[in-house]
Design an enzyme around this catalytic site. Structure first.
Site, mmCIF file in Angstrom:
data_model
loop_
_atom_site.group_PDB
_atom_site.id
_atom_site.type_symbol
_atom_site.label_atom_id
_atom_site.label_comp_id
_atom_site.label_asym_id
_atom_site.label_seq_id
_atom_site.Cartn_x
_atom_site.Cartn_y
_atom_site.Cartn_z
ATOM 1 N N GLU A 1 0.820 -1.221 0.000
ATOM 2 C CA GLU A 1 0.000 0.000 0.000
ATOM 3 C C GLU A 1 0.855 1.272 0.000
ATOM 4 O OE1 GLU A 1 -4.281 -1.187 1.856
ATOM 5 O OE2 GLU A 1 -2.776 -0.539 3.304
ATOM 6 N N GLU B 1 -6.907 -7.108 -0.742
ATOM 7 C CA GLU B 1 -7.358 -7.235 0.648
ATOM 8 C C GLU B 1 -8.836 -6.868 0.681
ATOM 9 O OE1 GLU B 1 -5.176 -4.827 3.376
ATOM 10 O OE2 GLU B 1 -3.242 -5.789 2.980
#
Length: 804
Positions: free
Chosen positions: A206, A279
């Site tokens: 991320e 995710e």
């Protein structure tokens, strides 16, 4: 390869088990049921399975593969239960397991790698392969994952500076490259190109939320290539960061907990290829002092079905959360430590339980199984026992059991500068005779107890930036002791530069005088190191004064999982048979400690508890429960804190910016016409898009002239119009914790009912800073959720809230 590596880095040492690959017969037996469906070709049976990313699908040996993945962190599951949890996700309908590697878990001391026992990542991959599961590997170097410092090792913080981590600075890149090369040495042979189960490897984690230096991502990608990873590499980012972070040479996946269509659209805008959610959030984690997060599976199951119908793939975060054993728990920014329980409200519970949520996921996935694929039954639950209450009758005062090594320094510095990793740190200095006054530190990370000649004087608490303690008058020089407890390093944002300890200067100011720096300190520490090792302790019968270790034991005829009830204790750490279970804190929501059955012994089991605030009178007892307590809050048991008298004080202050936000859930960057300087920032909501009298904000970040976010480690909420704390966790701190999945929500329950607009949140920035803009993330969810701000004003000044 090992010889070459050792020659390149002669100071490095390795600890790893001498294990071998699965015998072919064992693998054939475990995989026989699914080979016929073409889902999992046998390792070693002909050509190695080849995985690739096609224009519309993932391809395995020329056949379409739809990845149904679930995250399990082997560090959060007892090694003895790895196979049980892998069987469970297989039974739930998943065909792949996603696994983080936490760099600091394997290299706690620089140059010393450990892959043994609980850290044996290769064995976890072998067991996954045995169960017919593929593996997606996420080796970092940064992970996040509510883990200490996001998986980065603490010793990086010996380097000065607050902006070098996760950048191309050599102080970060060089050790990160060594780490990834070591990962390649250990797990490279487990790639699908070499007959193993690893299909893909993630680069960083991320990064788009953190920065925008695409060259840094290229450096990390190259580090994995140099480590001889030859399976496809990929990166993951939140939906709103996919575009700015995409690299043509690196496959992108999107992370989200809602709106799969938006996530897949963001991917389609930057690349051709199969859409994948890296995710998908099955629940959420807990932080100390906030309610336990729960939710129904209905929406998640519908979103998974939508992704699979669209030809997409997914990874469920988490399929099984487990427990953050030891002292590995992370911390939300600015400082909200995570609980040891990582139950996550996942479909497989903390202790491996499988209930209604598990069944809902399994039933929802069944219609999307490949032809000929049949789900195995769920594994039975492991044995569970209860333990009758037992007393801890011996204790050892912390201050009387400090090690002999003394560090001397003119003024306290961060503990990393003394080669102390974490634990209990005791500081001593002489306080001259004189009148009453105020002791103040520049910073305290994390909690500290202050004593004058052995008598308690007060506490310091980084959660509220309370670094001042009133000191009584002294007729003669006095000994000032400060006992500091490190809880966790922040795991998210630039705030990962989280140096621990008492930071000088430390001053004393008489009420009618000027501050004077206290100098010539003595420092001693109980360094808990990687695995929370216990020091040698001098035990005595009865109750020791102040913070203390306690010791007792229980006996069992047969072992089984249990949950130690710590609700009568204060705050600290628990060990059983020398193994650290984690941290406890009576403020909740977690009141129990998960003790896995394999970590017990038949017969006598020793329990040691560090309690910094002490159990109640005559309550130094523990029982083992058959079920956990995950949702009991007790704010009255927290450290004493003066009641807040804060009030908004905007009279005569002109806004630096005003306007109207765009509708929807997308993050919005607002640039002010002119930067403004001040210590406090106020966002004032004038009305909301739904016309109701509420305000809700997921995240507030502030921008500098370059559009970069400002460091939030010193931020606190100075004032909020109201908070909804009864019906949900609507705490104002949620607006500055870096997590868009929760939010600040103004109050709507209670006899008084909701107050109308305007609503204000005032943030103390810790010091005067220049603010050039605002990054605003509205409350997430479907269109029509309450509280999204429409018209607003922004204020920046040195004092926007009065009182404390």
């Amino acid at each position: 390869m090992l010889a070459v590596f050792a020659a390149d880095f002669p100071l490095l040492t390795f600890t790893y088990p001498m294990t071998t690959y699965l015998p072919r017969r064992r693998l054939i037996q475990s995989a026989a049921a699914i080979v016929g469906a073409g889902l999992f070709p046998l390792a070693g049976a002909g050509a190695a399975p080849r995985f690739s990313i096609g224009a519309t699908d993932f391809m395995l040996d020329g056949k379409r593969l739809q990845i149904r993945c679930g995250e399990i962190h082997f560090a959060r599951v007892p090694r003895e239960y790895w196979l049980h949890r892998l069987k469970a996700i297989k039974a739930m309908g998943l065909n792949t397991v996603c696994a983080y590697l936490f760099w600091n878990y394997h290299e706690w001391r620089e140059g010393h790698y450990d892959w043994s026992g609980q850290r044996d990542a290769a064995e976890f991959c072998r067991l996954a392969q045995q169960e017919g599961l593929w593996v997606i590997l996420r080796p970092g170097p940064y992970a996040c994952a509510e883990w200490e410092m996001g998986g980065l090792p603490w010793w990086l913080l010996k380097h000065e500076g607050d902006s070098f981590l996760r950048t191309r600075d050599a102080a970060f890149v060089q050790p990160a490259r060594r780490w990834l090369k070591e990962v390649g040495r250990v797990l490279g042979p487990m790639q699908s190109t070499r007959g193993g189960p690893i299909l893909m490897v993630q680069v960083e984690n991320e990064y788009g939320f953190f920065g925008d230096d695409l060259e840094y991502m290229r450096v990390m990608r190259q580090a994995l290539l140099d480590a001889h990873f030859d399976v496809p590499l990929f990166q993951c980012n939140p939906t709103n960061a996919v575009a700015k972070s995409h690299l043509p040479e690196l496959f992108s996946v999107a992370n989200f907990g809602s709106d799969p269509a938006a996530g897949f659209a963001a991917l389609a805008a930057v690349q051709s290829g199969p859409p994948m959610c890296g995710e998908y959030y099955s629940g959420w984690f807990d932080t100390w002092g906030t309610p336990h997060k729960t939710g129904a599976a209905t929406k998640a199951v519908a979103d998974i079905a939508a992704m699979l119908k669209a030809g997409g793939s997914f990874s469920l975060y988490m399929a099984h959360g487990g427990t953050t054993f030891g002292l590995w728990g992370g911390c939300d920014r600015p400082f909200r430590p995570d609980t040891s329980s990582y139950d996550y409200d996942a479909p497989i519970g903390e202790a491996g339980t499988m209930g209604d949520k598990f069944a809902a996921y399994r039933d929802g996935i069944k219609p999307f199984l490949a032809p000929g694929e049949v789900l195995p039954p769920a594994p039975p639950r492991n044995p569970v026992i209860s333990i009758a209450p037992f007393a801890l009758k011996e204790s050892a005062a912390v201050m009387a059991n400090l090690p002999g090594r003394v560090i001397k320094d003119v003024a306290p510095r961060p503990i990393e500068q003394y080669d102390i990793s974490r634990g209990l740190v005791a500081y001593r200095v002489t306080l001259p005779a004189g009148p009453a006054g105020v002791l103040e530190a520049a910073k305290v990370r994390d909690l500290a107890w202050v004593y004058v000649d052995g008598k308690p004087a007060g506490t310091m608490d980084t959660r509220h930036r309370r670094f001042r303690v009133e000191i009584p008058a002294r007729a003669q020089p006095a000994t000032l002791d400060i006992l500091l407890y490190t809880i966790a390093r922040v795991n998210f944002g630039v705030e990962i530069h989280d140096r621990k300890g008492l930071h000088g200067p430390v001053t004393f100011k008489a009420h009618d005088g000027v501050p004077a720096a206290l100098q010539q300190w003595e420092i001693r520490a109980i360094d808990f190191d990687a695995d929370a090792r216990l020091p040698a302790l001098a035990w005595k019968a009865g109750r020791a004064p102040g913070p203390a270790f306690w010791r007792g034991s229980f006996e069992v005829g047969s072992t089984g999982d249990t949950f130690l009830d710590m609700s009568n204790w204060g705050q600290g750490i628990v060990w059983v048979n020398g193994r650290c279970l984690g941290r406890f804190w009576s403020i909740g929501p977690t009141q129990t400690m998960y003790l896995p059955g394999p970590w017990m012994r038949r017969g006598r089991n020793e329990v040691v508890v560090l309690d910094l605030t002490g159990p109640g009178q005559n309550t130094a007892r523990i029982a083992g429960l058959a079920e956990p307590i995950l949702d009991q809050l007790h704010p009255e048991k927290d450290l004493a804190r003066p009641p807040s008298t804060a009030r908004a004080q905007l009279d005569g202050v002109n806004p630096v910016h005003e306007g109207q936000f765009a509708p929807g859930a997308a993050t919005q960057d607002i640039v002010f016409s002119m930067p403004a300087s001040g210590r406090q920032f106020c966002l004032e909501s004038l009305d909301s898009f739904d016309g109701k009298p509420f305000t809700a904000v997921a995240e507030i970040a502030l921008l500098d002239r370059r559009g970069k976010t400002l460091n939030q480690s010193a931020w606190t909420v100075a004032y909020a119009s109201s908070e909804e704390l009864a019906k949900e966790d609507g705490s104002a701190l949620n607006a500055i914790n870096g997590q868009a999945s929760d939010h600040w929500h103004t109050a709507y329950s209670g006899a008084a009912g909701p107050a109308g607009h305007p609503h204000r949140i005032i943030i103390d920035l810790g010091r005067t800073v220049e603010v050039a803009g605002l990054r605003y993330t509205p409350r997430q969810g479907a269109d029509g959720v309450t509280g999204r701000i429409r018209q607003y004003r922004v204020y920046v000044a040195n004092a926007l809230a009065s009182g404390d």
